[in-house]
Design a protein around this motif. Sequence first.
Motif, PDB file in Angstrom:
ATOM      1  N   ARG A 178       0.835  -1.206   0.000  1.00  0.00           N
ATOM      2  CA  ARG A 178       0.000   0.000   0.000  1.00  0.00           C
ATOM      3  C   ARG A 178       0.871   1.258   0.000  1.00  0.00           C
ATOM      4  O   ARG A 178       0.523   2.260  -0.619  1.00  0.00           O
ATOM      5  CB  ARG A 178      -0.939  -0.024   1.204  1.00  0.00           C
ATOM      6  CG  ARG A 178      -2.066  -1.051   1.083  1.00  0.00           C
ATOM      7  CD  ARG A 178      -2.851  -1.197   2.385  1.00  0.00           C
ATOM      8  NE  ARG A 178      -3.349   0.067   2.907  1.00  0.00           N
ATOM      9  CZ  ARG A 178      -4.449   0.691   2.459  1.00  0.00           C
ATOM     10  NH1 ARG A 178      -5.147   0.156   1.469  1.00  0.00           N
ATOM     11  NH2 ARG A 178      -4.826   1.832   3.010  1.00  0.00           N
ATOM     12  N   ALA A 179       2.009   1.202   0.673  1.00  0.00           N
ATOM     13  CA  ALA A 179       2.912   2.353   0.686  1.00  0.00           C
ATOM     14  C   ALA A 179       3.485   2.601  -0.702  1.00  0.00           C
ATOM     15  O   ALA A 179       3.584   3.749  -1.156  1.00  0.00           O
ATOM     16  CB  ALA A 179       4.040   2.123   1.684  1.00  0.00           C
ATOM     17  N   GLU A 180       3.871   1.519  -1.386  1.00  0.00           N
ATOM     18  CA  GLU A 180       4.402   1.664  -2.736  1.00  0.00           C
ATOM     19  C   GLU A 180       3.339   2.201  -3.691  1.00  0.00           C
ATOM     20  O   GLU A 180       3.636   3.024  -4.573  1.00  0.00           O
ATOM     21  CB  GLU A 180       4.934   0.323  -3.230  1.00  0.00           C
ATOM     22  CG  GLU A 180       6.202  -0.129  -2.518  1.00  0.00           C
ATOM     23  CD  GLU A 180       6.598  -1.560  -2.837  1.00  0.00           C
ATOM     24  OE1 GLU A 180       7.784  -1.882  -2.688  1.00  0.00           O
ATOM     25  OE2 GLU A 180       5.716  -2.352  -3.232  1.00  0.00           O
ATOM     26  N   ALA A 220      -5.603  13.639  -0.948  1.00  0.00           N
ATOM     27  CA  ALA A 220      -6.243  13.670  -2.263  1.00  0.00           C
ATOM     28  C   ALA A 220      -7.355  12.626  -2.382  1.00  0.00           C
ATOM     29  O   ALA A 220      -7.969  12.491  -3.449  1.00  0.00           O
ATOM     30  CB  ALA A 220      -5.200  13.439  -3.348  1.00  0.00           C
ATOM     31  N   LYS A 221      -7.590  11.894  -1.283  1.00  0.00           N
ATOM     32  CA  LYS A 221      -8.636  10.856  -1.241  1.00  0.00           C
ATOM     33  C   LYS A 221      -8.406   9.762  -2.279  1.00  0.00           C
ATOM     34  O   LYS A 221      -9.346   9.183  -2.820  1.00  0.00           O
ATOM     35  CB  LYS A 221     -10.025  11.489  -1.400  1.00  0.00           C
ATOM     36  CG  LYS A 221     -10.345  12.526  -0.340  1.00  0.00           C
ATOM     37  CD  LYS A 221     -11.775  13.005  -0.433  1.00  0.00           C
ATOM     38  CE  LYS A 221     -12.058  14.122   0.556  1.00  0.00           C
ATOM     39  NZ  LYS A 221     -11.759  13.765   1.960  1.00  0.00           N
ATOM     40  N   LEU A 222      -7.137   9.489  -2.556  1.00  0.00           N
ATOM     41  CA  LEU A 222      -6.794   8.390  -3.452  1.00  0.00           C
ATOM     42  C   LEU A 222      -6.768   7.062  -2.703  1.00  0.00           C
ATOM     43  O   LEU A 222      -7.096   6.020  -3.259  1.00  0.00           O
ATOM     44  CB  LEU A 222      -5.418   8.640  -4.087  1.00  0.00           C
ATOM     45  CG  LEU A 222      -5.277   9.926  -4.900  1.00  0.00           C
ATOM     46  CD1 LEU A 222      -3.818  10.128  -5.309  1.00  0.00           C
ATOM     47  CD2 LEU A 222      -6.165   9.877  -6.125  1.00  0.00           C
ATOM     48  N   LEU A 223      -6.357   7.118  -1.450  1.00  0.00           N
ATOM     49  CA  LEU A 223      -6.306   5.934  -0.591  1.00  0.00           C
ATOM     50  C   LEU A 223      -6.821   6.328   0.787  1.00  0.00           C
ATOM     51  O   LEU A 223      -6.613   7.464   1.231  1.00  0.00           O
ATOM     52  CB  LEU A 223      -4.865   5.417  -0.463  1.00  0.00           C
ATOM     53  CG  LEU A 223      -4.193   4.876  -1.727  1.00  0.00           C
ATOM     54  CD1 LEU A 223      -2.716   4.637  -1.464  1.00  0.00           C
ATOM     55  CD2 LEU A 223      -4.868   3.594  -2.186  1.00  0.00           C
ATOM     56  N   VAL A 224      -7.494   5.403   1.441  1.00  0.00           N
ATOM     57  CA  VAL A 224      -7.951   5.661   2.803  1.00  0.00           C
ATOM     58  C   VAL A 224      -7.407   4.575   3.710  1.00  0.00           C
ATOM     59  O   VAL A 224      -7.027   3.495   3.269  1.00  0.00           O
ATOM     60  CB  VAL A 224      -9.493   5.686   2.886  1.00  0.00           C
ATOM     61  CG1 VAL A 224     -10.058   6.837   2.078  1.00  0.00           C
ATOM     62  CG2 VAL A 224     -10.089   4.367   2.420  1.00  0.00           C
ATOM     63  N   GLY A 225      -7.359   4.879   4.975  1.00  0.00           N
ATOM     64  CA  GLY A 225      -6.865   3.912   5.931  1.00  0.00           C
ATOM     65  C   GLY A 225      -7.993   3.105   6.539  1.00  0.00           C
ATOM     66  O   GLY A 225      -9.140   3.122   6.081  1.00  0.00           O
ATOM     67  N   PHE A 230      -3.061   2.759   8.455  1.00  0.00           N
ATOM     68  CA  PHE A 230      -2.977   2.735   6.989  1.00  0.00           C
ATOM     69  C   PHE A 230      -2.525   1.386   6.464  1.00  0.00           C
ATOM     70  O   PHE A 230      -2.775   1.043   5.325  1.00  0.00           O
ATOM     71  CB  PHE A 230      -1.993   3.825   6.504  1.00  0.00           C
ATOM     72  CG  PHE A 230      -1.906   3.925   5.010  1.00  0.00           C
ATOM     73  CD1 PHE A 230      -2.897   4.562   4.287  1.00  0.00           C
ATOM     74  CD2 PHE A 230      -0.830   3.383   4.321  1.00  0.00           C
ATOM     75  CE1 PHE A 230      -2.834   4.655   2.898  1.00  0.00           C
ATOM     76  CE2 PHE A 230      -0.755   3.466   2.945  1.00  0.00           C
ATOM     77  CZ  PHE A 230      -1.763   4.109   2.231  1.00  0.00           C
ATOM     78  N   ARG A 231      -1.854   0.603   7.280  1.00  0.00           N
ATOM     79  CA  ARG A 231      -1.312  -0.695   6.894  1.00  0.00           C
ATOM     80  C   ARG A 231      -0.357  -0.567   5.691  1.00  0.00           C
ATOM     81  O   ARG A 231      -0.585  -1.163   4.645  1.00  0.00           O
ATOM     82  CB  ARG A 231      -2.427  -1.690   6.590  1.00  0.00           C
ATOM     83  CG  ARG A 231      -3.482  -1.825   7.668  1.00  0.00           C
ATOM     84  CD  ARG A 231      -4.392  -3.038   7.477  1.00  0.00           C
ATOM     85  NE  ARG A 231      -4.850  -3.191   6.119  1.00  0.00           N
ATOM     86  CZ  ARG A 231      -5.934  -2.587   5.621  1.00  0.00           C
ATOM     87  NH1 ARG A 231      -6.639  -1.764   6.377  1.00  0.00           N
ATOM     88  NH2 ARG A 231      -6.317  -2.810   4.374  1.00  0.00           N
ATOM     89  N   PRO A 232       0.713   0.219   5.837  1.00  0.00           N
ATOM     90  CA  PRO A 232       1.594   0.510   4.694  1.00  0.00           C
ATOM     91  C   PRO A 232       2.296  -0.695   4.097  1.00  0.00           C
ATOM     92  O   PRO A 232       2.615  -0.707   2.905  1.00  0.00           O
ATOM     93  CB  PRO A 232       2.612   1.505   5.273  1.00  0.00           C
ATOM     94  CG  PRO A 232       2.619   1.221   6.742  1.00  0.00           C
ATOM     95  CD  PRO A 232       1.195   0.865   7.073  1.00  0.00           C
ATOM     96  N   ASP A 233       2.525  -1.737   4.904  1.00  0.00           N
ATOM     97  CA  ASP A 233       3.258  -2.897   4.421  1.00  0.00           C
ATOM     98  C   ASP A 233       2.347  -4.007   3.898  1.00  0.00           C
ATOM     99  O   ASP A 233       2.846  -5.029   3.404  1.00  0.00           O
ATOM    100  CB  ASP A 233       4.159  -3.456   5.528  1.00  0.00           C
ATOM    101  CG  ASP A 233       5.244  -2.471   5.919  1.00  0.00           C
ATOM    102  OD1 ASP A 233       5.770  -1.788   5.016  1.00  0.00           O
ATOM    103  OD2 ASP A 233       5.557  -2.380   7.122  1.00  0.00           O
ATOM    104  N   ASP A 234       1.033  -3.821   3.998  1.00  0.00           N
ATOM    105  CA  ASP A 234       0.123  -4.814   3.435  1.00  0.00           C
ATOM    106  C   ASP A 234       0.203  -4.767   1.921  1.00  0.00           C
ATOM    107  O   ASP A 234       0.295  -3.696   1.313  1.00  0.00           O
ATOM    108  CB  ASP A 234      -1.319  -4.522   3.854  1.00  0.00           C
ATOM    109  CG  ASP A 234      -1.605  -4.967   5.270  1.00  0.00           C
ATOM    110  OD1 ASP A 234      -0.647  -5.367   5.963  1.00  0.00           O
ATOM    111  OD2 ASP A 234      -2.772  -4.900   5.696  1.00  0.00           O
ATOM    112  N   THR A 235       0.158  -5.939   1.296  1.00  0.00           N
ATOM    113  CA  THR A 235       0.201  -5.978  -0.166  1.00  0.00           C
ATOM    114  C   THR A 235      -1.207  -5.864  -0.738  1.00  0.00           C
ATOM    115  O   THR A 235      -2.199  -6.113  -0.051  1.00  0.00           O
ATOM    116  CB  THR A 235       0.857  -7.286  -0.671  1.00  0.00           C
ATOM    117  OG1 THR A 235       0.148  -8.397  -0.113  1.00  0.00           O
ATOM    118  CG2 THR A 235       2.305  -7.344  -0.214  1.00  0.00           C
ATOM    119  N   LEU A 236      -1.267  -5.523  -2.018  1.00  0.00           N
ATOM    120  CA  LEU A 236      -2.559  -5.360  -2.676  1.00  0.00           C
ATOM    121  C   LEU A 236      -3.162  -6.716  -2.998  1.00  0.00           C
ATOM    122  O   LEU A 236      -2.430  -7.616  -3.408  1.00  0.00           O
ATOM    123  CB  LEU A 236      -2.387  -4.533  -3.944  1.00  0.00           C
ATOM    124  CG  LEU A 236      -1.772  -3.150  -3.778  1.00  0.00           C
ATOM    125  CD1 LEU A 236      -1.760  -2.412  -5.094  1.00  0.00           C
ATOM    126  CD2 LEU A 236      -2.533  -2.354  -2.727  1.00  0.00           C
TER     127      LEU A 236
END
Length: 236
Positions: A178-180, A220-225, A230-236
Amino acid sequence: TKAEQAPGTAEVKATGEAQKAELLDGMVTIDIPAGALPRNAVVTVRIAADLPADVPNGAVALSPVFSFETTVPLVKPVKVGIKYDPARLGNLDPRVLQVFRQNEDGSWVPVGGKLNREKGTVVAELGHFSKYALFALTRTFGDIAGHWAQKDIEFAAAKGIIAGYDDGTFRPEKAITRAELARLLVKLLGLSEVRPQMPTFADVDPAAWYYGAVEAAARAKLLVGDGRKFRPDDTL
């Protein structure tokens, strides 16, 4: 609006109103908005070098170096178009063309620009004048040869949207976190990173490489937590 001077030099006298001009046999176009320059101010464009020196790594020069000067500073940005040489382009995708500005030390930095295929130019908005040239950037990675997404990966890398790893690989089959994704979206849309003193998400460290991108994507409301996470290390 145009007065040719010495070979390789052209001048435009400002009217104070919006005006456009083609210079140097169409190699350069300039679009001056109303109020950008006072009446009778002079813009001088000259060919400073037939080809740039100290070309950036992975770049191909597609135009001469053009020097832009004016008798008074710009009040508003102007749009400048630089024509590229199709013979030098070869098999390169013209969408990777960018306008670069030369620093005083001779190095080059990208300022961007939009491709106009019909006119064969790249148009950039300039807030001040200096020396500029067109480059096509090429980027590749050691592990994408023959991959179905190779051309797309190389294009996105040349545009600065994505980057590989320090070992020269891209790892195209690796899952995206998610961070990437936040960083990719911010780069793709040309957004500025945001670094507030207090983070929006409890699990996004302000010292993390992705902090500014996550904050910008969230605003920018492109991603929400997920609540405060936010779970930055979770994969898509």
